[in-house]
Design an enzyme around this catalytic site. Structure first.
Site, short mmCIF file in Angstrom:
data_model
loop_
_atom_site.label_atom_id
_atom_site.label_comp_id
_atom_site.label_asym_id
_atom_site.label_seq_id
_atom_site.Cartn_x
_atom_site.Cartn_y
_atom_site.Cartn_z
N ASN A 48 -11.33 -57.79 -29.92
CA ASN A 48 -11.27 -56.59 -30.82
C ASN A 48 -13.01 -56.24 -31.31
O ASN A 48 -13.82 -57.07 -31.94
CB ASN A 48 -10.57 -57.02 -32.08
CG ASN A 48 -9.77 -55.89 -32.64
OD1 ASN A 48 -9.87 -54.71 -32.09
ND2 ASN A 48 -9.76 -55.97 -33.98
N CYS B 271 -11.06 -62.48 -32.86
CA CYS B 271 -10.59 -63.58 -31.75
C CYS B 271 -12.15 -64.30 -31.50
O CYS B 271 -13.09 -63.85 -31.92
CB CYS B 271 -10.34 -62.99 -30.31
SG CYS B 271 -8.71 -62.14 -30.47
N ARG C 294 -10.43 -69.65 -25.55
CA ARG C 294 -10.31 -68.36 -26.35
C ARG C 294 -9.18 -68.87 -27.20
O ARG C 294 -8.17 -69.10 -27.08
CB ARG C 294 -9.69 -67.19 -25.36
CG ARG C 294 -9.76 -65.68 -26.13
CD ARG C 294 -8.50 -65.39 -26.42
NE ARG C 294 -8.58 -64.00 -26.96
CZ ARG C 294 -8.75 -62.80 -26.37
NH1 ARG C 294 -8.95 -62.97 -25.27
NH2 ARG C 294 -8.75 -61.83 -27.30
#
Length: 324
Positions: free
Chosen positions: A79, A2, A16
């Site tokens: 992550n 991400c 995001r």
């Protein structure tokens, strides 16, 4: 995988990309002030700041991927496999929080980045999953308000809280690598390059954009960090809300994953399932999905913040074409 970043122009905007090979039951969720937020070991927040963000609501609990509270504090989990480490149990005198509890607990309790930092210094992240079928996610976090940004990583060395002057976060390696890696790209510029190679000869670039020769274009975490920071730093847009939201989403487009361009070790195609932009100052969440580029706007209004139940807004995922 991400990408998240902050962008300040009047209001604080928080963007995001959620890059995953699957969906996680996500929807835009408003948690009102008086909706009880329970934790496994740190008690219950019967009342707290209202917040809005993207979450799974299994068990009527807001499992936020990213969110902002009504005071302008925002946070996202990204992550961090192979580096994230959680304690088997909390230590005496500290707040023991499961990783999925960190975003709602901090945003519910803290009005400012300074308050959140102070609270984080008392937190132990513990290896407690939400429930069956929802394993622990290996995460690190970016936490921001109008005063700046932090990165939070708990590794085997303990809880690390880093100042983040870039306002950008991707995935592995740990943040100190990204902080140093930026130094490799000092010559890059949005302007045409000067001929420093052979000044006696009149040499010109082939075309526009040559000042950024060497800017990474692959989808690795290190490359997305650099490209996001470059696009953010050189960003030019108007002062109005529409221009700012559009610009944040364009920066995210520059590092978005096209389905099939990245394949996981298990053989699944990764993709940018959604891109979002939060006006953290005003409490407004904007998003678009992989197949639906039309931007949806959802506001954390005073009335919605006073509710007693979670407000869930399913995502618009199907293509939506405007007919002429």
């Amino acid at each position: 995988m991400c990408t998240a970043f902050t962008f300040q122009k009047g209001s604080l905007y928080f963007g995001r990309n959620m890059d995953l090979e699957c969906h996680f039951g996500e929807a835009v969720v408003i948690t009102p002030r008086n909706y009880p937020l329970s934790t496994k070991q740190a008690g219950v927040l019967p009342s707290h700041y209202a917040m809005i963000g993207m979450a799974n609501t299994t068990g009527n609990y807001p499992l936020y991927a990213e969110a902002a509270n009504e005071k302008g504090l925002c946070m996202a989990g990204l992550n961090f496999p192979g580096n994230a480490w959680y304690r088997p149990e909390g230590r005496p005198g500290r707040r023991a929080l499961a990783p999925y509890e960190l975003i709602p607990y901090l945003l519910g309790s803290c009005a400012t980045l300074a308050q959140a930092r102070q609270m984080l210094e008392t937190v132990d992240l513990i290896a407690v999953p939400f429930g069956p079928g929802l394993p622990l996610a290996p995460l690190h976090w970016i936490l921001s308000d109008a005063s700046g940004s932090l990165v939070v990583e708990q590794t085997e060395e303990g809880m690390q809280i880093y100042d983040n002057p870039f306002g950008v976060l991707t995935n592995n390696p740990p943040f100190p690598f990204h902080r140093e890696n930026v130094r490799q790209y000092l010559p890059l510029s949005a302007c045409p390059p000067r001929n420093n190679f052979c000044p006696p000869v009149e040499l010109t670039p082939f075309g526009q954009g040559a000042g950024a020769w060497g800017l990474p274009g692959d989808f690795s975490s290190a490359s997305r960090f650099i490209k996001t920071l470059f696009c953010k730093t050189h960003s030019v847009c108007g002062e109005d809300e529409a221009s700012c939201v559009s610009q944040v989403l364009h920066v995210l487009d520059a590092v978005a994953m096209v389905r099939g361009a990245v394949v996981t070790p298990e053989g699944a195609p990764d993709q940018t399932n959604y891109s979002c932009c939060i006006n953290a100052t005003e409490g407004v969440y904007y998003y678009k999905t992989y197949d639906n580029s039309r931007v949806t706007r959802i506001a954390l209004t005073p009335e919605r913040g006073q509710g007693l139940e979670l407000m869930v807004f399913p995502l618009r995922k199907d293509a939506d074409f405007l007919e002429e």
